[in-house]
Scaffold this motif. Sequence first.
Motif, PDB file in Angstrom:
ATOM      1  N   LEU A  47       0.816  -1.212   0.000  1.00 24.52           N
ATOM      2  CA  LEU A  47       0.000   0.000   0.000  1.00 24.52           C
ATOM      3  C   LEU A  47       0.851   1.265   0.000  1.00 24.52           C
ATOM      4  O   LEU A  47       0.433   2.305  -0.530  1.00 24.52           O
ATOM      5  CB  LEU A  47      -0.929   0.025   1.219  1.00 24.52           C
ATOM      6  CG  LEU A  47      -1.965  -1.100   1.313  1.00 24.52           C
ATOM      7  CD1 LEU A  47      -2.850  -0.893   2.541  1.00 24.52           C
ATOM      8  CD2 LEU A  47      -2.817  -1.167   0.052  1.00 24.52           C
ATOM      9  N   ARG A  86     -10.606  -5.418   5.058  1.00 27.71           N
ATOM     10  CA  ARG A  86      -9.918  -4.618   4.052  1.00 27.71           C
ATOM     11  C   ARG A  86     -10.940  -4.143   3.014  1.00 27.71           C
ATOM     12  O   ARG A  86     -11.686  -4.944   2.459  1.00 27.71           O
ATOM     13  CB  ARG A  86      -8.815  -5.428   3.357  1.00 27.71           C
ATOM     14  CG  ARG A  86      -7.697  -5.847   4.304  1.00 27.71           C
ATOM     15  CD  ARG A  86      -6.656  -6.703   3.588  1.00 27.71           C
ATOM     16  NE  ARG A  86      -5.622  -7.159   4.521  1.00 27.71           N
ATOM     17  CZ  ARG A  86      -4.619  -7.986   4.178  1.00 27.71           C
ATOM     18  NH1 ARG A  86      -4.536  -8.452   2.929  1.00 27.71           N
ATOM     19  NH2 ARG A  86      -3.741  -8.342   5.084  1.00 27.71           N
ATOM     20  N   ILE A  88     -11.560  -1.475  -0.430  1.00 28.00           N
ATOM     21  CA  ILE A  88     -11.078  -0.575  -1.480  1.00 28.00           C
ATOM     22  C   ILE A  88     -12.295   0.209  -1.955  1.00 28.00           C
ATOM     23  O   ILE A  88     -13.268  -0.381  -2.441  1.00 28.00           O
ATOM     24  CB  ILE A  88     -10.434  -1.322  -2.658  1.00 28.00           C
ATOM     25  CG1 ILE A  88      -9.290  -2.202  -2.176  1.00 28.00           C
ATOM     26  CG2 ILE A  88      -9.938  -0.322  -3.706  1.00 28.00           C
ATOM     27  CD1 ILE A  88      -8.689  -3.062  -3.288  1.00 28.00           C
ATOM     28  N   SER A  90     -13.767   3.280  -4.347  1.00 32.25           N
ATOM     29  CA  SER A  90     -13.473   4.101  -5.523  1.00 32.25           C
ATOM     30  C   SER A  90     -14.752   4.737  -6.049  1.00 32.25           C
ATOM     31  O   SER A  90     -15.755   4.046  -6.257  1.00 32.25           O
ATOM     32  CB  SER A  90     -12.829   3.244  -6.623  1.00 32.25           C
ATOM     33  OG  SER A  90     -12.622   3.994  -7.802  1.00 32.25           O
ATOM     34  N   HIS A 126      -4.592   5.913  -3.313  1.00 30.53           N
ATOM     35  CA  HIS A 126      -3.814   5.591  -4.507  1.00 30.53           C
ATOM     36  C   HIS A 126      -4.346   6.390  -5.693  1.00 30.53           C
ATOM     37  O   HIS A 126      -5.554   6.394  -5.960  1.00 30.53           O
ATOM     38  CB  HIS A 126      -3.883   4.093  -4.821  1.00 30.53           C
ATOM     39  CG  HIS A 126      -2.993   3.260  -3.967  1.00 30.53           C
ATOM     40  ND1 HIS A 126      -2.727   1.923  -4.224  1.00 30.53           N
ATOM     41  CD2 HIS A 126      -2.277   3.559  -2.843  1.00 30.53           C
ATOM     42  CE1 HIS A 126      -1.906   1.439  -3.311  1.00 30.53           C
ATOM     43  NE2 HIS A 126      -1.617   2.410  -2.455  1.00 30.53           N
ATOM     44  N   HIS A 133      -8.492   5.792  -5.719  1.00 27.43           N
ATOM     45  CA  HIS A 133      -9.203   4.917  -4.792  1.00 27.43           C
ATOM     46  C   HIS A 133      -8.474   4.877  -3.461  1.00 27.43           C
ATOM     47  O   HIS A 133      -7.311   5.271  -3.362  1.00 27.43           O
ATOM     48  CB  HIS A 133      -9.327   3.498  -5.372  1.00 27.43           C
ATOM     49  CG  HIS A 133      -8.018   2.904  -5.778  1.00 27.43           C
ATOM     50  ND1 HIS A 133      -7.398   3.194  -6.974  1.00 27.43           N
ATOM     51  CD2 HIS A 133      -7.198   2.023  -5.137  1.00 27.43           C
ATOM     52  CE1 HIS A 133      -6.261   2.530  -7.067  1.00 27.43           C
ATOM     53  NE2 HIS A 133      -6.108   1.818  -5.951  1.00 27.43           N
ATOM     54  N   THR A 134      -9.173   4.388  -2.460  1.00 32.23           N
ATOM     55  CA  THR A 134      -8.640   4.360  -1.106  1.00 32.23           C
ATOM     56  C   THR A 134      -8.641   2.937  -0.571  1.00 32.23           C
ATOM     57  O   THR A 134      -9.656   2.235  -0.650  1.00 32.23           O
ATOM     58  CB  THR A 134      -9.473   5.249  -0.165  1.00 32.23           C
ATOM     59  OG1 THR A 134      -9.463   6.591  -0.661  1.00 32.23           O
ATOM     60  CG2 THR A 134      -8.909   5.239   1.247  1.00 32.23           C
ATOM     61  N   HIS A 135      -7.498   2.518  -0.034  1.00 30.97           N
ATOM     62  CA  HIS A 135      -7.380   1.230   0.660  1.00 30.97           C
ATOM     63  C   HIS A 135      -7.568   1.490   2.150  1.00 30.97           C
ATOM     64  O   HIS A 135      -6.853   2.308   2.739  1.00 30.97           O
ATOM     65  CB  HIS A 135      -6.006   0.602   0.421  1.00 30.97           C
ATOM     66  CG  HIS A 135      -5.775   0.177  -0.991  1.00 30.97           C
ATOM     67  ND1 HIS A 135      -5.940  -1.135  -1.406  1.00 30.97           N
ATOM     68  CD2 HIS A 135      -5.392   0.877  -2.090  1.00 30.97           C
ATOM     69  CE1 HIS A 135      -5.659  -1.226  -2.706  1.00 30.97           C
ATOM     70  NE2 HIS A 135      -5.327  -0.017  -3.147  1.00 30.97           N
TER      71      HIS A 135
END
Length: 254
Positions: A47, A86, A88, A90, A126, A133-135
Amino acid sequence: MTSADLSRRSIRIAVKARIVKLNPQRGGRRGRQFVSAKAVDAHLRYLKHDGVTRDGEKGQVYSAERDMEDGRAFLERGREDRHQFRFIVSAEDGVELSDLRETTRDLMRQMEADLDTKLDWIAVDHHNTGHPHTHILLRGVTDHGKALNIAGDYIAHGIRERASEIVTLELGRQAAIKDEGCLEVQTNRKFGYRNRLLGNQIRQTVDIGILSIFHMAQSHVGQDCQEVGFILAGHTQHRQPPFSRELVGEGSNR
């Protein structure tokens, strides 16, 4: 995209979710389905790898309170957790979001309200793809230290719907500010042009006589003789006709 466009639709959001099993329940056996600590550490390194920010730099871990969070400390706190979530997230128009971190924080605050518990999480944005997008890494524990279980329906639909509401509102706010700014620029251009036109007319007619200038100003929408008198005084202080000085003074003091 304008505020009117956003008022007619909601922003589509893609959410990918995974529940990572870390440790078996007390007394259980550790099988292949459990992820090792090394694999968890490797995921965090991924990441944070180079080239994921807008400037091509390393990813920066942040949290609810800090823009620069210690990702290793977060993992250490969760070593004994049964699982880790987890996500993700977007948005289809994510590239237009002015602050992806604050949008993520808004989403996590809403999740806390929905789940009725404080959440311990970190995130990395990212920008290395066509869709920013976000992790998000979320510990599988409540604020009381118990295992956090999230209903499958909420994971599959609830998070996406909440994110859509937040992003739609944020982009709508940004679009409204942008629309207001465009209107102000257009207004300034319009009246700036009118002021320049008025100034040119004054300079062109000053030698004809002050009375004709005042006659022209009275017919000019939005201008009165007093205002034009002040403008004229600035433009003609070095080139007034012999009879104009007294008239300028009278016009500017009415």
